[in-house]
Scaffold this active site. Structure first.
Site, mmCIF file in Angstrom:
data_model
loop_
_atom_site.group_PDB
_atom_site.id
_atom_site.type_symbol
_atom_site.label_atom_id
_atom_site.label_comp_id
_atom_site.label_asym_id
_atom_site.label_seq_id
_atom_site.Cartn_x
_atom_site.Cartn_y
_atom_site.Cartn_z
ATOM 1 N N ARG A 83 -3.444 8.770 16.740
ATOM 2 C CA ARG A 83 -4.106 9.089 15.444
ATOM 3 C C ARG A 83 -4.957 10.244 15.372
ATOM 4 O O ARG A 83 -5.433 10.529 16.685
ATOM 5 C CB ARG A 83 -4.984 7.782 14.924
ATOM 6 C CG ARG A 83 -4.456 6.622 14.545
ATOM 7 C CD ARG A 83 -3.270 6.630 13.530
ATOM 8 N NE ARG A 83 -2.720 5.443 13.220
ATOM 9 C CZ ARG A 83 -1.903 4.794 13.540
ATOM 10 N NH1 ARG A 83 -1.287 5.311 14.668
ATOM 11 N NH2 ARG A 83 -1.538 3.576 13.418
ATOM 12 N N ARG B 110 3.725 4.791 15.379
ATOM 13 C CA ARG B 110 3.161 4.858 16.847
ATOM 14 C C ARG B 110 2.210 6.407 16.889
ATOM 15 O O ARG B 110 1.706 6.525 17.833
ATOM 16 C CB ARG B 110 4.394 5.006 17.498
ATOM 17 C CG ARG B 110 4.902 4.015 17.919
ATOM 18 C CD ARG B 110 6.357 4.039 18.287
ATOM 19 N NE ARG B 110 7.379 4.846 17.356
ATOM 20 C CZ ARG B 110 8.453 4.565 16.841
ATOM 21 N NH1 ARG B 110 9.079 3.972 17.726
ATOM 22 N NH2 ARG B 110 8.953 5.440 15.953
ATOM 23 N N TYR C 102 0.716 -1.049 -0.033
ATOM 24 C CA TYR C 102 -0.141 -0.018 0.045
ATOM 25 C C TYR C 102 0.766 1.205 0.025
ATOM 26 O O TYR C 102 0.745 2.069 -0.859
ATOM 27 C CB TYR C 102 -0.859 0.071 1.141
ATOM 28 C CG TYR C 102 -2.066 1.088 1.265
ATOM 29 C CD1 TYR C 102 -2.958 1.198 0.475
ATOM 30 C CD2 TYR C 102 -1.752 1.868 2.265
ATOM 31 C CE1 TYR C 102 -3.821 2.180 0.632
ATOM 32 C CE2 TYR C 102 -2.772 2.920 2.643
ATOM 33 C CZ TYR C 102 -3.821 3.029 1.611
ATOM 34 O OH TYR C 102 -4.612 4.225 1.838
ATOM 35 N N GLY D 71 3.128 1.458 -3.086
ATOM 36 C CA GLY D 71 2.193 1.705 -4.282
ATOM 37 C C GLY D 71 1.917 2.894 -4.423
ATOM 38 O O GLY D 71 1.871 3.717 -5.687
#
Ligand code: NAD
Ligand code: UDP
Length: 316
Positions: free
Chosen positions: A216, A280, A150, A153
Site C-alpha cells: 500500500r 495485493r 463499497y 457503490g
C-alpha cells in the site's frame, strides 16, 4: 435567498469523520463558511468539537440518503463509511449512502448551481492488474464480493457524477483517494495504520494479514486535504477523475517494522489470514495531479507516523 457576501458557503458531507474534520478545519482557516453534515455513523462530534465555537461553522445531523435543502456554493461529498469493517457491517446501507447520497447531493448541486466534489476511492480499481494505477485504468472489481458494496457503490457514484455533468452541465470534480492516515482515524476501524499503532502502543502483537507482502502507499491527511482543495479550485473544464495519494509504496510487513521502531514497542509481528478480495498491490500514478493541481504529497511516512503515534498516545 440571495447570498450577498463573497464568502464561499461550503457543505462538507461526512464532515465529522476522519478526512472531513480536517477538511472543515482547513476550509474555515481559509475563510469559508462551513456546513458540516453527518449522521455520526462512523464520525463523531468530538472530531469537530473544537470548531463548534467558530461562528462560521455549523454542524447538522443528517443522513445523505435523504434529500437535503440548503444554500451553498461548493459541496465536498465525503459521507460514506470508509473502512472495510464499517462498510461491511451494513452493506446495503453502504451502497445506499454512495448511490442515493450522490443522487441527493448532485440534485442539491443542480438546484443551487454549486460546484461538487466526490470523494471516490482507489477501490474503483479493485484488485488492479495494472500497476501503478492511472486514471485511464477501468479496474478489476468483483461485483458480488464482500467489498462490492463499497467498490461498486463508489463506481456508480462516479457514473452519476459524470452523467449529471454531461446531462445537466454540473461542475463536478472526482478525486480517487488512496490510503490516507493521520490523527482522528477511527481507533477501531481495523485499518492498518491505526491497528498497528494501537497494537504497538499497547505492546500487543502486530497483526499482519497474510505474509504481509501486499503493498500500500500511505498519504498523510494534511497532504490529502490540500489535494482535495486544489482540485475543487481548478477551472470548470477539469473534472478528474484524479488520483490523490502517495506514490511511495511499502509492504505491510515494512509498515509493521516501521511502527515498532518508531514507538520503541516490544510488540512482535504475528500473521493472520488474509481477508477476502484483499488487493495485493496498490500504488497511485499521480502524474495527472502533479500536472493539473501542482500537487504531490510532502509528508514522509516516518514523520506522518510520528504525528499519528502522538495522537493515539494522547488519546489513550
Ligand atoms: P470516516 O468513516 O471517518 O468518514 C465518513 C463520514 O461519513 C463519517 O463521519 C460518517 O459518520 C459519515 N457518514 C456515513 N454515512 C453517512 C450518511 N448516510 N449520511 C451522512 N453521513 C454519513 O471515513 P474517512 O476516511 O474520513 O473517509 C471520508 C471519505 O473519503 C469517504 O467517502 C471514503 O470513501 C473516502 N476515502 C477515504 C480513504 C481513506 O484512506 N481514509 C480512502 C479512499 C476514499
Ligand atoms: N492489514 C494487516 N493487518 C491489520 C489491518 C490490515 O495486515 O491489522 C492489511 C490488510 O490486509 C491490507 C492492508 O493492511 O492488505 C491495508 O488494509 P486497510 O484495511 O488499512 O485498507 P485497504 O487498503 O485494504 O482498504
Amino acid at each position: 435567498m440571495r447570498h450577498y457576501s463573497n464568502t464561499q458557503r461550503v457543505l462538507v458531507t461526512g464532515g465529522a469523520g476522519f478526512l472531513g474534520s480536517h477538511l472543515c478545519e482547513r476550509l474555515l482557516a481559509e475563510g469559508s463558511d462551513v456546513l458540516c453534515v453527518d449522521n455520526f455513523y462512523t464520525g463523531t462530534k468530538e472530531n469537530v468539537a473544537h470548531l463548534l465555537g467558530n461562528p462560521r461553522f455549523e454542524l447538522m445531523r443528517h443522513d445523505v440518503t435523504f434529500p437535503l435543502y440548503v444554500e451553498v456554493d461548493q459541496i465536498y461529498n465525503l459521507a460514506c463509511p470508509a473502512a472495510p469493517i464499517h462498510y461491511q457491517y451494513d452493506p446495503v446501507q453502504t451502497t445506499k449512502t454512495s448511490v442515493h447520497g450522490a443522487i441527493n447531493m448532485l440534485g442539491l448541486a443542480k438546484r443551487v448551481k454549486a460546484k461538487i466534489l466526490q470523494a471516490s476511492t482507489s477501490e474503483v480499481y479493485g484488485d488492479p492488474q495494472v500497476h501503478p494505477q492511472t486514471e485511464g485504468y477501468w479496474g478489476h472489481v468483483n461485483p458480488i464480493g464482500l467489498r462490492s458494496c463499497y467498490d461498486e457503490g463508489k463506481r456508480c457514484a462516479e457514473t452519476l457524477f459524470f452523467d449529471y455533468h454531461r446531462q445537466h452541465q454540473l461542475r463536478i470534480k472526482v478525486a480517487r483517494i488512496f490510503n490516507t492516515y493521520g490523527p482522528r482515524m477511527h481507533p477501531n476501524d481495523g485499518r492498518v495504520v491505526s491497528n498497528f499503532v494501537i497494537q504497538a502502543l499497547k505492546g500487543e502483537p502486530i497483526t499482519v494479514y497474510g505474509e504481509g507482502r501486499q503493498t500500500r502507499s500511505f498519504c498523510y491527511v494534511d497532504d490529502l486535504v490540500d489535494g482535495l482543495m486544489r482540485l475543487m479550485n481548478t477551472g470548470d473544464e477539469f473534472t478528474g477523475p484524479v488520483n490523490l495519494g502517495n506514490p511511495v509504496e511499502f509492504t505491510i510487513r515494512e509498515l509493521a517494522q516501521k511502527v515498532i521502531a518508531l514507538t520503541g514497542s516490544r510488540s512482535k509481528i504475528e500473521t493472520r489470514p488474509l481477508p477476502s478480495d484483499d488487493p495485493r498491490q496498490r500504488q497511485p500514478d499521480i502524474s495527472l495531479a502533479k500536472a493539473k493541481l501542482g500537487w504531490q504529497p510532502a509528508m514522509a511516512l516516518d514523520d506522518g507516523l510520528r504525528r499519528t503515534i502522538e495522537y493515539f498516545s494522547a488519546a489513550r
